[in-house]
Design a protein around this motif. Structure first.
Motif, PDB file in Angstrom:
ATOM      1  N   ARG A   1      83.404  -7.465  95.471  1.00  0.00           N
ATOM      2  CA  ARG A   1      83.998  -8.806  95.551  1.00  0.00           C
ATOM      3  C   ARG A   1      82.945  -9.886  95.783  1.00  0.00           C
ATOM      4  O   ARG A   1      82.922 -10.883  95.085  1.00  0.00           O
ATOM      5  CB  ARG A   1      85.055  -8.839  96.665  1.00  0.00           C
TER       6      ARG A   1
ATOM      7  N   TRP B   1      84.686  -1.055  83.411  1.00  0.00           N
ATOM      8  CA  TRP B   1      85.876  -0.226  83.170  1.00  0.00           C
ATOM      9  C   TRP B   1      85.765   0.519  81.847  1.00  0.00           C
ATOM     10  O   TRP B   1      86.104   1.702  81.755  1.00  0.00           O
ATOM     11  CB  TRP B   1      87.119  -1.113  83.200  1.00  0.00           C
TER      12      TRP B   1
ATOM     13  N   GLY C   1      83.250  -8.156  90.730  1.00  0.00           N
ATOM     14  CA  GLY C   1      84.038  -7.440  89.724  1.00  0.00           C
ATOM     15  C   GLY C   1      83.383  -6.165  89.226  1.00  0.00           C
ATOM     16  O   GLY C   1      84.037  -5.362  88.552  1.00  0.00           O
TER      17      GLY C   1
ATOM     18  N   THR D   1      90.864 -12.252  90.595  1.00  0.00           N
ATOM     19  CA  THR D   1      91.263 -11.906  89.223  1.00  0.00           C
ATOM     20  C   THR D   1      91.492 -13.138  88.336  1.00  0.00           C
ATOM     21  O   THR D   1      91.769 -12.998  87.149  1.00  0.00           O
ATOM     22  CB  THR D   1      92.537 -11.049  89.234  1.00  0.00           C
TER      23      THR D   1
ATOM     24  N   LEU E   1      86.043  -2.252  93.600  1.00  0.00           N
ATOM     25  CA  LEU E   1      85.409  -3.347  92.864  1.00  0.00           C
ATOM     26  C   LEU E   1      84.667  -4.246  93.845  1.00  0.00           C
ATOM     27  O   LEU E   1      85.204  -4.601  94.896  1.00  0.00           O
ATOM     28  CB  LEU E   1      86.450  -4.162  92.092  1.00  0.00           C
TER      29      LEU E   1
ATOM     30  N   PHE F   1      84.349  -6.616  85.502  1.00  0.00           N
ATOM     31  CA  PHE F   1      85.283  -5.491  85.634  1.00  0.00           C
ATOM     32  C   PHE F   1      85.514  -4.823  84.285  1.00  0.00           C
ATOM     33  O   PHE F   1      85.436  -3.586  84.156  1.00  0.00           O
ATOM     34  CB  PHE F   1      86.618  -5.969  86.209  1.00  0.00           C
TER      35      PHE F   1
ATOM     36  N   ASN G   1      86.442 -10.912  86.005  1.00  0.00           N
ATOM     37  CA  ASN G   1      87.137 -10.208  84.924  1.00  0.00           C
ATOM     38  C   ASN G   1      86.170  -9.617  83.898  1.00  0.00           C
ATOM     39  O   ASN G   1      86.367  -8.490  83.437  1.00  0.00           O
ATOM     40  CB  ASN G   1      88.115 -11.166  84.232  1.00  0.00           C
TER      41      ASN G   1
ATOM     42  N   TYR H   1      91.856  -2.767  90.005  1.00  0.00           N
ATOM     43  CA  TYR H   1      92.141  -4.108  89.485  1.00  0.00           C
ATOM     44  C   TYR H   1      93.595  -4.503  89.764  1.00  0.00           C
ATOM     45  O   TYR H   1      93.879  -5.649  90.127  1.00  0.00           O
ATOM     46  CB  TYR H   1      91.864  -4.158  87.984  1.00  0.00           C
TER      47      TYR H   1
END
Length: 272
Positions: free
Chosen positions: A246, A166, A255, A153, A244, A162, A159, A144
């Motif tokens: 895209r 995460w 993400g 981002t 990640l 992700f 976001n 990230y």
């Protein structure tokens, strides 16, 4: 009588005009000849200069042909010596029942290098204070951080996806603390990778040569397969590193985490 005189007068005038025209053309031709004689001899195209120019062009062409580097000549000779395996011309009786090969030998795929943890001087911050992450969660955080200058981002879909993936890599204690992406500070990680890219640009010739030799070694080990004793190049033998996703446009999965592929995830098709 008067008519005859007028006719003679007209004939005299016409003859005088024709003589004047002839004189003018002669003068013009003389001027042209003088102008040609004034030109320098170096600019005059003679038969000798033309023949010399032809000889020079021929000698230059022959020099270009002869001046080919010996490495290129060696490569051409090697390519000519290598026999192309014309598998499509083999008899069908040898491979019955849709069998494509009898022996297949290769080195398998090349996995990306293992994750190297960040230096102790580079910290991830949450809500203004430094926080240590487990190696897997730290690696995902670096994915990230590298994209902070990118448009991705700034998108909510990216976001949210992700942050969801995460948190799956975090420990119970890390998940209990980290609950808001806006409170996460990746600036130190971002600056670290920017400095690393600058270092790569300033590499010496010796360092670049070392990397090139390593790639060539990998190509020899993983980039060739033996099919029924014949060498065949493998187009892509490297496994994609984690990162990640895209996507293009407003992809719903942008993400999301592309996890690291491990050896136990791969099934190899080869001979016994």
């Amino acid at each position: 009588m008067k008519g005859e005189k007028n006719m003679k007068h007209c004939e005299l005038k016409d003859s005088q005009l024709s003589k004047k025209d002839e004189q003018e053309t002669e003068i013009k031709n003389e001027l042209k000849d003088e102008h040609k004689s004034v030109l320098p001899t170096s600019l005059k195209p003679t038969l000798e200069t033309k023949s010399k120019a032809k000889k020079r062009s021929r000698s230059n062409n022959s020099f270009k042909k002869d001046s080919e580097s010996p490495t290129k000549k060696k490569k051409k000779e090697k390519d000519d010596k290598k026999e192309v395996w014309k598998w499509w011309k083999e008899e069908k009786d040898k491979k019955k029942g849709g069998t494509k090969w009898t022996t297949l030998i290769h080195g398998g795929p090349l996995f990306p290098p293992a994750y190297e943890p960040l230096p102790k001087t580079v910290n991830f911050k949450y809500n203004g204070s430094n926080m240590a992450l487990n190696p897997e969660a730290e690696e995902v955080a670096t994915f990230y951080a590298r994209l902070l200058d990118h448009e991705y981002t700034t998108k909510d879909i990216f976001n949210n996806n992700f942050f969801k993936d995460w948190r799956k890599t975090m420990t119970f204690e890390e998940r209990w603390i980290i609950k808001d992406l806006d409170k996460c500070d990746f600036s130190q990680i971002q600056n670290y990778f920017i400095s690393e890219t600058e270092k790569r640009k300033e590499m010496t010739k010796e360092e670049k040569l070392k990397l090139r030799k390593e790639r060539e070694k990998e190509q020899k080990e993983y980039g060739i397969a033996l099919i029924d004793g014949h060498e065949q190049k493998i187009a892509n033998f490297r496994i994609e590193p984690p990162g990640l996703f895209r996507g293009r446009g407003e992809h719903p999965k942008m993400g999301c985490l592309k996890r690291r592929i491990l050896p136990e995830d791969v099934i190899i098709n080869c001979s016994k």
